[in-house]
Design a protein around this motif. Structure first.
Motif, short mmCIF file in Angstrom:
data_model
loop_
_atom_site.label_atom_id
_atom_site.label_comp_id
_atom_site.label_asym_id
_atom_site.label_seq_id
_atom_site.Cartn_x
_atom_site.Cartn_y
_atom_site.Cartn_z
N ASN A 67 0.83 -1.19 0.00
CA ASN A 67 0.00 0.00 0.00
C ASN A 67 0.87 1.26 0.00
OD1 ASN A 67 -3.02 -0.78 0.37
ND2 ASN A 67 -1.88 -2.18 1.69
N ALA A 68 0.33 2.35 -0.51
CA ALA A 68 1.08 3.60 -0.61
C ALA A 68 1.59 4.00 0.76
CB ALA A 68 0.19 4.69 -1.19
N LEU A 69 2.77 4.64 0.78
CA LEU A 69 3.45 4.91 2.03
C LEU A 69 2.70 5.88 2.94
CD1 LEU A 69 7.13 5.12 0.78
CD2 LEU A 69 5.92 3.17 1.77
N ASP A 70 1.77 6.65 2.40
CA ASP A 70 1.02 7.59 3.23
C ASP A 70 -0.31 7.02 3.73
OD1 ASP A 70 -0.32 7.55 0.84
OD2 ASP A 70 -0.38 9.73 0.57
N THR A 71 -0.47 5.68 3.61
CA THR A 71 -1.70 5.04 4.10
C THR A 71 -1.43 4.36 5.42
OG1 THR A 71 -1.25 2.89 3.05
CG2 THR A 71 -2.35 4.58 1.69
N PRO A 72 -2.49 4.01 6.16
CA PRO A 72 -2.30 3.36 7.46
C PRO A 72 -1.81 1.92 7.38
CG PRO A 72 -4.65 3.76 7.05
CD PRO A 72 -3.89 4.38 5.93
N TRP A 73 -1.76 1.33 6.18
CA TRP A 73 -1.38 -0.08 6.04
C TRP A 73 0.08 -0.27 5.64
CZ3 TRP A 73 -5.60 1.82 3.03
CH2 TRP A 73 -6.84 1.65 3.64
N ALA A 74 0.74 0.77 5.17
CA ALA A 74 2.06 0.62 4.57
C ALA A 74 3.09 0.07 5.55
CB ALA A 74 2.52 1.95 3.99
N ALA A 75 3.14 0.61 6.75
CA ALA A 75 4.16 0.17 7.71
C ALA A 75 4.00 -1.31 8.04
CB ALA A 75 4.07 1.02 8.98
N ALA A 76 2.76 -1.76 8.21
CA ALA A 76 2.52 -3.17 8.50
C ALA A 76 2.91 -4.04 7.30
CB ALA A 76 1.06 -3.39 8.88
N ASP A 77 2.63 -3.57 6.10
CA ASP A 77 3.04 -4.32 4.90
C ASP A 77 4.55 -4.53 4.89
OD1 ASP A 77 0.40 -4.29 4.06
OD2 ASP A 77 0.70 -2.75 2.54
N LEU A 78 5.29 -3.47 5.08
CA LEU A 78 6.74 -3.55 5.02
C LEU A 78 7.30 -4.44 6.13
CD1 LEU A 78 7.55 0.16 4.15
CD2 LEU A 78 7.66 -1.81 2.62
N ALA A 79 6.74 -4.32 7.33
CA ALA A 79 7.21 -5.13 8.45
C ALA A 79 6.96 -6.61 8.21
CB ALA A 79 6.53 -4.68 9.74
N ALA A 80 5.84 -6.94 7.60
CA ALA A 80 5.49 -8.34 7.39
C ALA A 80 6.27 -8.99 6.25
CB ALA A 80 3.98 -8.46 7.11
N LEU A 81 6.71 -8.18 5.28
CA LEU A 81 7.26 -8.74 4.05
C LEU A 81 8.76 -8.57 3.89
CD1 LEU A 81 4.50 -7.30 1.67
CD2 LEU A 81 4.66 -9.66 2.48
N ALA A 82 9.39 -7.77 4.70
CA ALA A 82 10.75 -7.27 4.43
C ALA A 82 11.79 -8.36 4.20
CB ALA A 82 11.20 -6.36 5.56
N THR A 83 11.66 -9.51 4.82
CA THR A 83 12.73 -10.52 4.75
C THR A 83 12.24 -11.91 4.32
OG1 THR A 83 12.46 -11.02 7.11
CG2 THR A 83 14.06 -9.32 6.53
N LEU A 84 11.12 -11.99 3.66
CA LEU A 84 10.57 -13.31 3.31
C LEU A 84 11.33 -13.95 2.15
CD1 LEU A 84 6.75 -12.56 3.61
CD2 LEU A 84 8.24 -13.68 5.26
N PRO A 85 11.66 -15.24 2.25
CA PRO A 85 12.49 -15.89 1.22
C PRO A 85 11.80 -16.05 -0.12
CG PRO A 85 11.76 -17.49 2.86
CD PRO A 85 11.39 -16.14 3.40
N GLY A 86 10.48 -16.03 -0.17
CA GLY A 86 9.77 -16.19 -1.43
C GLY A 86 9.53 -14.90 -2.18
N LEU A 87 10.03 -13.79 -1.65
CA LEU A 87 9.76 -12.47 -2.24
C LEU A 87 10.99 -11.96 -2.97
CD1 LEU A 87 7.75 -10.15 -2.57
CD2 LEU A 87 8.52 -9.26 -0.36
N SER A 88 10.78 -11.52 -4.22
CA SER A 88 11.90 -11.04 -5.05
C SER A 88 11.96 -9.52 -5.16
CB SER A 88 11.80 -11.64 -6.46
OG SER A 88 11.85 -13.05 -6.41
N GLY A 89 10.90 -8.82 -4.78
CA GLY A 89 10.91 -7.37 -4.91
C GLY A 89 9.66 -6.74 -4.37
#
Length: 270
Positions: A67-89
Motif C-alpha cells: 500500500n502507498a506509504l502515506d496510508t495506514p497499512w504501509a508500515a505493516a506491509d513492510l514489516a510483514a514482508l521485508a525478509t521473506l524468502p519467497g519475495l523477489s521485490g
C-alpha cells in the motif's frame, strides 16, 4: 545473454486461489497486489495470506505491491514482508519523491520498484530513479495519472511515458514496463498499445489476466527481420573495429551494436 522479463502478472493478495493460478500462468514475474485490488476491510487478511505464501520459495519471481506509504497499512506491509524468502521485490505505488525510496530501502534489503502515478511523481522522475541503489526500476501507474492530469485521450500520456523512459535510462535502470491494459477482452487493442509502447522505448508490460501474456510477449519479441538485421550488425562489428556503414547504407557504431545485442537476447526467449 541476459533474459529480459517481458510480463508481470498482477493478482489480488486477498484471493490466494487466484495467486496460485497466476504463479502457474507463465508470467516472468507475478505481482501480488495489496493495494488497489484489495478493499480496506480485506487489507489485513491479504497481508497475512501473502506473508504465509512467501515464507517459502516460489516457482517464479514474486513481487508485492504494498500500500502507498502515506496510508495506514504501509508500515505493516513492510514489516510483514521485508525478509521473506519467497519475495523477489517490492513495488511501491504513488511515489512522489526520492526520500520515499530511501525510507523504504532502510527497512528492507529487497529490490524496489517505483510506480509514478501523479504529476508530482513525473516531475521528480529522474530524482526518484536515482534515489538509491536498491531501486531497480520505475514505471507508470496510468489510471491514477490519467485522473490526476484530467486527460480525456490516451495520447495525453505520451509525454509522461517518454519522460519515464528517459529518466530510467539516465539513471542506469532497465527500460520501464508499460502499465496495464484494463480491458482484458480487447486483445487487439492491447497489441496495438504494446506496439506503441515499444516504439516509445518501453520493454514489456504488466497484465491483469493470463490471456494478456502471450499478446504482450509477441508484441515485444523481435520479428524475424529484426533478428536478421541484428545478426548482420553483430557480424559486421566482429569483422571490423569502429564505426562503419553496411552495404545497404545503414551506419553501425557502438550504440547500434548494443541495441542489436539486446535484440538477440530477446530473441532467445523463443
Amino acid at each position: 545473454m541476459t533474459r529480459f522479463p517481458l510480463t508481470w502478472l498482477y493478482a489480488p493478495g486477498d484471493r490466494p486461489h487466484v495467486v496460485a493460478k497466476a504463479l502457474a500462468a507463465g508470467a516472468d514475474t507475478v505481482v501480488i497486489d495489496l493495494e488497489d485490488a484489495v478493499a480496506p476491510d480485506r487489507k489485513d487478511y491479504a497481508r497475512t495470506a501473502t506473508a504465509d505464501l512467501l515464507r517459502s520459495p516460489q516457482p517464479v519471481p514474486v513481487h508485492v505491491r504494498v500500500n502507498a506509504l502515506d496510508t495506514p497499512w504501509a508500515a505493516a506491509d513492510l514489516a510483514a514482508l521485508a525478509t521473506l524468502p519467497g519475495l523477489s521485490g517490492l513495488r511501491l505505488p504513488k511515489v512522489t519523491s526520492p526520500g520515499q525510496i530511501r525510507q523504504v530501502a532502510v527497512a528492507t534489503p529487497l529490490p524496489l520498484y517505483a510506480l509514478l502515478e501523479s504529476a508530482l511523481g513525473i516531475e521528480h522522475a529522474y530524482a526518484i530513479a536515482g534515489a538509491h541503489p536498491s531501486l531497480r526500476g520505475i514505471s507508470l501507474g496510468e489510471a491514477d495519472l490519467r485522473a490526476d492530469l484530467g486527460l480525456r485521450a490516451d495520447a495525453g500520456l505520451d509525454g509522461p511515458r517518454s519522460r519515464v523512459v528517459v529518466a530510467a535510462r539516465a539513471a542506469g535502470l532497465a527500460p520501464p514496463s508499460q502499465s496495464v491494459h484494463p480491458d482484458i477482452r480487447d486483445l487487439d487493442g492491447l497489441a496495438a498499445s504494446c506496439a506503441r509502447g515499444r516504439a516509445l522505448g518501453f520493454l514489456g508490460r504488466a497484465a491483469i489476466h493470463p490471456r494478456q501474456l502471450p499478446v504482450i510477449e509477441r508484441a515485444y519479441l523481435p520479428t524475424p527481420a529484426e533478428i536478421e538485421q541484428a545478426e548482420t550488425i553483430i557480424k559486421a562489428a566482429a569483422e571490423e573495429q569502429g564505426a562503419q556503414a553496411l552495404p545497404d547504407g545503414r551506419f553501425v557504431d557502438a550504440a547500434v551494436v548494443t541495441a542489436a545485442r539486446r535484440t538477440l537476447s530477446l530473441a532467445h526467449r523463443r
